[in-house]
Design a protein around this motif. Structure first.
Motif, PDB file in Angstrom:
ATOM      1  N   ASN A  47      -5.337   6.197  -5.698  1.00 40.83           N
ATOM      2  CA  ASN A  47      -4.647   7.440  -5.314  1.00 40.83           C
ATOM      3  C   ASN A  47      -3.231   7.498  -5.873  1.00 40.83           C
ATOM      4  N   GLY A  48      -3.096   7.045  -7.123  1.00 43.93           N
ATOM      5  CA  GLY A  48      -1.805   7.100  -7.792  1.00 43.93           C
ATOM      6  C   GLY A  48      -0.846   5.984  -7.430  1.00 43.93           C
ATOM      7  N   LYS A  49      -1.263   5.063  -6.574  1.00 46.17           N
ATOM      8  CA  LYS A  49      -0.396   3.962  -6.142  1.00 46.17           C
ATOM      9  C   LYS A  49      -0.910   2.650  -6.707  1.00 46.17           C
ATOM     10  N   VAL A  50      -0.015   1.867  -7.286  1.00 48.30           N
ATOM     11  CA  VAL A  50      -0.399   0.566  -7.831  1.00 48.30           C
ATOM     12  C   VAL A  50      -0.668  -0.405  -6.685  1.00 48.30           C
ATOM     13  N   VAL A  51      -1.866  -0.997  -6.675  1.00 50.62           N
ATOM     14  CA  VAL A  51      -2.237  -1.933  -5.609  1.00 50.62           C
ATOM     15  C   VAL A  51      -2.325  -3.371  -6.107  1.00 50.62           C
ATOM     16  N   GLY A  52      -2.095  -3.586  -7.392  1.00 46.47           N
ATOM     17  CA  GLY A  52      -2.138  -4.932  -7.928  1.00 46.47           C
ATOM     18  C   GLY A  52      -2.533  -4.931  -9.384  1.00 46.47           C
ATOM     19  N   SER A  53      -2.791  -6.122  -9.891  1.00 50.08           N
ATOM     20  CA  SER A  53      -3.242  -6.303 -11.266  1.00 50.08           C
ATOM     21  C   SER A  53      -4.576  -7.033 -11.246  1.00 50.08           C
ATOM     22  N   SER A  54      -5.476  -6.635 -12.137  1.00 56.36           N
ATOM     23  CA  SER A  54      -6.772  -7.295 -12.190  1.00 56.36           C
ATOM     24  C   SER A  54      -6.669  -8.700 -12.775  1.00 56.36           C
ATOM     25  N   LEU A  55      -5.470  -9.065 -13.264  1.00 56.10           N
ATOM     26  CA  LEU A  55      -5.261 -10.383 -13.859  1.00 56.10           C
ATOM     27  C   LEU A  55      -4.643 -11.382 -12.887  1.00 56.10           C
ATOM     28  N   ILE A  56      -4.146 -10.898 -11.748  1.00 53.59           N
ATOM     29  CA  ILE A  56      -3.422 -11.771 -10.817  1.00 53.59           C
ATOM     30  C   ILE A  56      -4.052 -11.690  -9.427  1.00 53.59           C
ATOM     31  N   GLY A  57      -4.432 -12.837  -8.887  1.00 56.65           N
ATOM     32  CA  GLY A  57      -5.019 -12.882  -7.559  1.00 56.65           C
ATOM     33  C   GLY A  57      -4.008 -12.514  -6.487  1.00 56.65           C
ATOM     34  N   GLN A  58      -4.495 -11.989  -5.385  1.00 55.54           N
ATOM     35  CA  GLN A  58      -3.644 -11.670  -4.246  1.00 55.54           C
ATOM     36  C   GLN A  58      -4.426 -11.933  -2.967  1.00 55.54           C
ATOM     37  N   PRO A  59      -3.734 -12.149  -1.853  1.00 58.46           N
ATOM     38  CA  PRO A  59      -4.436 -12.521  -0.619  1.00 58.46           C
ATOM     39  C   PRO A  59      -5.163 -11.351   0.040  1.00 58.46           C
ATOM     40  N   PHE A  60      -6.348 -11.646   0.560  1.00 54.87           N
ATOM     41  CA  PHE A  60      -7.102 -10.735   1.419  1.00 54.87           C
ATOM     42  C   PHE A  60      -7.609 -11.575   2.578  1.00 54.87           C
ATOM     43  N   ALA A  61      -7.265 -11.230   3.798  1.00 50.71           N
ATOM     44  CA  ALA A  61      -7.649 -12.047   4.950  1.00 50.71           C
ATOM     45  C   ALA A  61      -8.529 -11.316   5.949  1.00 50.71           C
ATOM     46  N   LYS A  62      -8.553  -9.995   5.909  1.00 55.57           N
ATOM     47  CA  LYS A  62      -9.337  -9.237   6.885  1.00 55.57           C
ATOM     48  C   LYS A  62     -10.838  -9.438   6.630  1.00 55.57           C
ATOM     49  N   PRO A  63     -11.644  -9.416   7.690  1.00 59.80           N
ATOM     50  CA  PRO A  63     -13.082  -9.687   7.538  1.00 59.80           C
ATOM     51  C   PRO A  63     -13.811  -8.648   6.694  1.00 59.80           C
ATOM     52  N   GLU A  64     -13.281  -7.432   6.593  1.00 60.75           N
ATOM     53  CA  GLU A  64     -13.959  -6.398   5.824  1.00 60.75           C
ATOM     54  C   GLU A  64     -13.735  -6.515   4.318  1.00 60.75           C
ATOM     55  N   TYR A  65     -12.967  -7.523   3.909  1.00 58.31           N
ATOM     56  CA  TYR A  65     -12.718  -7.733   2.485  1.00 58.31           C
ATOM     57  C   TYR A  65     -13.263  -9.075   2.022  1.00 58.31           C
ATOM     58  N   PHE A  66     -13.602  -9.145   0.740  1.00 54.59           N
ATOM     59  CA  PHE A  66     -13.925 -10.434   0.141  1.00 54.59           C
ATOM     60  C   PHE A  66     -12.629 -11.216  -0.008  1.00 54.59           C
ATOM     61  N   HIS A  67     -12.685 -12.505   0.310  1.00 54.00           N
ATOM     62  CA  HIS A  67     -11.497 -13.341   0.247  1.00 54.00           C
ATOM     63  C   HIS A  67     -11.434 -14.084  -1.087  1.00 54.00           C
ATOM     64  N   PRO A  68     -10.252 -14.210  -1.660  1.00 47.63           N
ATOM     65  CA  PRO A  68     -10.104 -14.952  -2.916  1.00 47.63           C
ATOM     66  C   PRO A  68     -10.130 -16.453  -2.661  1.00 47.63           C
ATOM     67  N   ARG A  69     -10.040 -17.228  -3.699  1.00 42.81           N
ATOM     68  CA  ARG A  69      -9.959 -18.677  -3.524  1.00 42.81           C
ATOM     69  C   ARG A  69      -8.551 -19.054  -3.036  1.00 42.81           C
ATOM     70  N   PRO A  70      -8.385 -20.228  -2.465  1.00 46.65           N
ATOM     71  CA  PRO A  70      -7.058 -20.639  -1.989  1.00 46.65           C
ATOM     72  C   PRO A  70      -6.033 -20.658  -3.121  1.00 46.65           C
ATOM     73  N   SER A  71      -4.771 -20.600  -2.767  1.00 41.39           N
ATOM     74  CA  SER A  71      -3.706 -20.591  -3.763  1.00 41.39           C
ATOM     75  C   SER A  71      -2.608 -21.576  -3.383  1.00 41.39           C
ATOM     76  N   ALA A  72      -2.109 -22.306  -4.395  1.00 42.85           N
ATOM     77  CA  ALA A  72      -0.991 -23.230  -4.189  1.00 42.85           C
ATOM     78  C   ALA A  72       0.263 -22.725  -4.894  1.00 42.85           C
ATOM     79  N   ALA A  73       0.249 -21.455  -5.305  1.00 41.47           N
ATOM     80  CA  ALA A  73       1.407 -20.879  -5.984  1.00 41.47           C
ATOM     81  C   ALA A  73       2.453 -20.453  -4.950  1.00 41.47           C
ATOM     82  N   GLY A  74       3.525 -21.222  -4.848  1.00 40.67           N
ATOM     83  CA  GLY A  74       4.548 -20.933  -3.838  1.00 40.67           C
ATOM     84  C   GLY A  74       3.952 -21.023  -2.454  1.00 40.67           C
ATOM     85  N   ASN A  75       4.148 -19.987  -1.649  1.00 40.11           N
ATOM     86  CA  ASN A  75       3.535 -19.917  -0.326  1.00 40.11           C
ATOM     87  C   ASN A  75       2.164 -19.255  -0.372  1.00 40.11           C
ATOM     88  N   GLY A  76       1.635 -19.107  -1.581  1.00 38.41           N
ATOM     89  CA  GLY A  76       0.334 -18.501  -1.780  1.00 38.41           C
ATOM     90  C   GLY A  76       0.421 -17.228  -2.597  1.00 38.41           C
TER      91      GLY A  76
END
Length: 246
Positions: A47-76
């Motif tokens: 809807n015209g708003k940038v939600v991320g990049s397809s090249l960079i992982g980001q956290p998803f924790a809610k049950p209605e979303y698929f969760h990414p793999r763990p991350s050790a980059a900074g605090n995640g």
């Protein structure tokens, strides 16, 4: 002396102009013409708003979303602090996790570790397991698993907690990538999460799995790498096809 310095100064000026200005401008222009989306960071918009990049992982924790793999980059998933844990396969910290005292003298998680991640993955996705101690003993007042209690139980020298899944756990579900920013998960990991996602969205698992199949990418050029699923793109598609009722 000026006669000897002249050619060097002229060459410096010419190559500065060529490699410092002309070449970058030409390559930037060509990339924007040939690869317009990639040259701008492969940004994903909704809807015209940038939600991320397809090249960079980001956290998803809610049950209605698929969760990414763990991350050790900074605090995640910190793109400014990309990196891995550098912990070896026999590291007790990597296997069982560690806790620490914060500034307010409260014991908190320092590093979660494989064991804690496996517990959460099994509980979140209804994977059957065997536990030497009922997990209810490690829940807080809200009924959620207390990671500090779990990690301390796994590190108990006298009677450590033994937790064994009855089904194989996809490796990428509990391991971080070398960059900590991997935007993909394996199809096996995604398929394991599909039932949880479907339940949270009030649709059938088959409907979610059909969408998952559409977003399963083949190896690059058909031979490089393994099949993979872009978590951000799949979750955006989920919201479009099966929005969560509010």
């Amino acid at each position: 002396m000026l006669k000897e310095l002249g050619p060097g100064l002229r060459l410096t000026l010419i190559f500065t102009l060529l490699t410092g200005i002309i070449y970058p401008v030409v390559m930037t222009g060509l990339s924007e013409v040939i690869f317009p989306r990639q040259s701008k960071g492969s940004l994903v918009t909704v809807n015209g708003k940038v939600v991320g990049s397809s090249l960079i992982g980001q956290p998803f924790a809610k049950p209605e979303y698929f969760h990414p793999r763990p991350s050790a980059a900074g605090n995640g998933y910190d793109a400014s602090s990309s990196g891995a844990t550098n912990l070896g396969p026999t590291s007790a910290k990597l296997l069982r996790g560690t806790t620490k005292m914060d500034d307010k003298k409260n014991e908190v998680v320092d590093f979660d570790g494989f064991a804690d991640r496996i517990v959460h993955y099994c509980v979140d996705n209804d994977i059957p397991y065997e536990s030497s101690v009922p997990l209810d003993q490690f829940k807080d007042s809200h009924g959620d698993l207390d990671d500090v209690k779990l990690i301390k139980a796994f590190n108990d020298d006298k009677a450590p907690l033994v937790f064994t899944p009855k089904s194989p756990i996809p490796q990428d579900a509990v391991t971080a990538s070398a960059s900590g920013l991997d935007p993909h998960i394996t199809p096996a990991n995604a398929e394991t999460q599909a039932t949880r996602v479907a339940k949270a969205r009030g649709v059938s698992a088959d409907q979610v799995k059909q969408l998952l199949t559409q977003f399963t990418e083949r190896p690059d050029w058909g031979i490089f790498g393994e099949p993979h699923v872009n978590v951000l793109l799949l979750n955006v598609a989920l919201d479009q096809h099966f929005p969560v009722s509010k």
